[in-house]
Design a protein around this motif. Structure first.
Motif, PDB file in Angstrom:
ATOM      1  N   ALA A  91       3.411  -5.873  -2.598  1.00  0.00           N
ATOM      2  CA  ALA A  91       1.953  -5.926  -2.540  1.00  0.00           C
ATOM      3  C   ALA A  91       1.449  -7.365  -2.630  1.00  0.00           C
ATOM      4  O   ALA A  91       0.358  -7.682  -2.168  1.00  0.00           O
TER       5      ALA A  91
ATOM      6  N   MET B 254      -4.955   8.466   6.893  1.00  0.00           N
ATOM      7  CA  MET B 254      -4.557   7.913   5.611  1.00  0.00           C
ATOM      8  C   MET B 254      -3.632   6.720   5.846  1.00  0.00           C
ATOM      9  O   MET B 254      -2.647   6.828   6.559  1.00  0.00           O
ATOM     10  N   SER B 255      -3.928   5.597   5.243  1.00  0.00           N
ATOM     11  CA  SER B 255      -3.111   4.401   5.450  1.00  0.00           C
ATOM     12  C   SER B 255      -2.027   4.286   4.386  1.00  0.00           C
ATOM     13  O   SER B 255      -2.173   4.798   3.279  1.00  0.00           O
ATOM     14  N   ASP B 256      -0.947   3.610   4.765  1.00  0.00           N
ATOM     15  CA  ASP B 256       0.133   3.378   3.819  1.00  0.00           C
ATOM     16  C   ASP B 256      -0.250   2.214   2.913  1.00  0.00           C
ATOM     17  O   ASP B 256      -0.565   1.129   3.402  1.00  0.00           O
ATOM     18  N   VAL B 257      -0.223   2.434   1.627  1.00  0.00           N
ATOM     19  CA  VAL B 257      -0.550   1.396   0.664  1.00  0.00           C
ATOM     20  C   VAL B 257       0.760   0.801   0.163  1.00  0.00           C
ATOM     21  O   VAL B 257       1.635   1.528  -0.299  1.00  0.00           O
ATOM     22  N   VAL B 258       0.876  -0.511   0.282  1.00  0.00           N
ATOM     23  CA  VAL B 258       2.076  -1.193  -0.192  1.00  0.00           C
ATOM     24  C   VAL B 258       1.988  -1.313  -1.702  1.00  0.00           C
ATOM     25  O   VAL B 258       0.975  -1.729  -2.248  1.00  0.00           O
ATOM     26  N   LYS B 259       3.059  -0.931  -2.368  1.00  0.00           N
ATOM     27  CA  LYS B 259       3.096  -0.981  -3.829  1.00  0.00           C
ATOM     28  C   LYS B 259       4.256  -1.852  -4.278  1.00  0.00           C
ATOM     29  O   LYS B 259       5.127  -2.194  -3.495  1.00  0.00           O
TER      30      LYS B 259
END
Length: 70
Positions: free
Chosen positions: A10, A1-6
């Motif tokens: 972003a 699972m990749s870290d999603v920048v929010k």
């Protein structure tokens, strides 16, 4: 699972690609400006540096949040 920048961060890859400056350079400009209010800084980035509203807003929001966290 990749870290999603929010959040504002972003936008950072597209800001760097589109305007040719690193985020640290933009933050340095924001911090060296005599302006201090969010929308004043957003307007300044748009008029003086040609940023779009979303990009300017993201940079200012992230920079001011970092400064207030210190």
């Amino acid at each position: 699972m990749s870290d999603v920048v929010k959040g504002p961060a972003a936008y950072f890859p597209s800001i760097e690609k589109k305007y040719g400056r690193s985020i640290s350079e933009w933050q340095g400009l924001i911090r060296s400006s005599p302006l201090t209010r969010h929308m004043e800084l957003v307007t300044w980035l748009k008029t003086e540096h040609g940023l779009g509203h979303g990009h300017a807003n993201a940079l200012v929001a992230h920079t001011l949040a970092e400064d207030n966290a210190e």
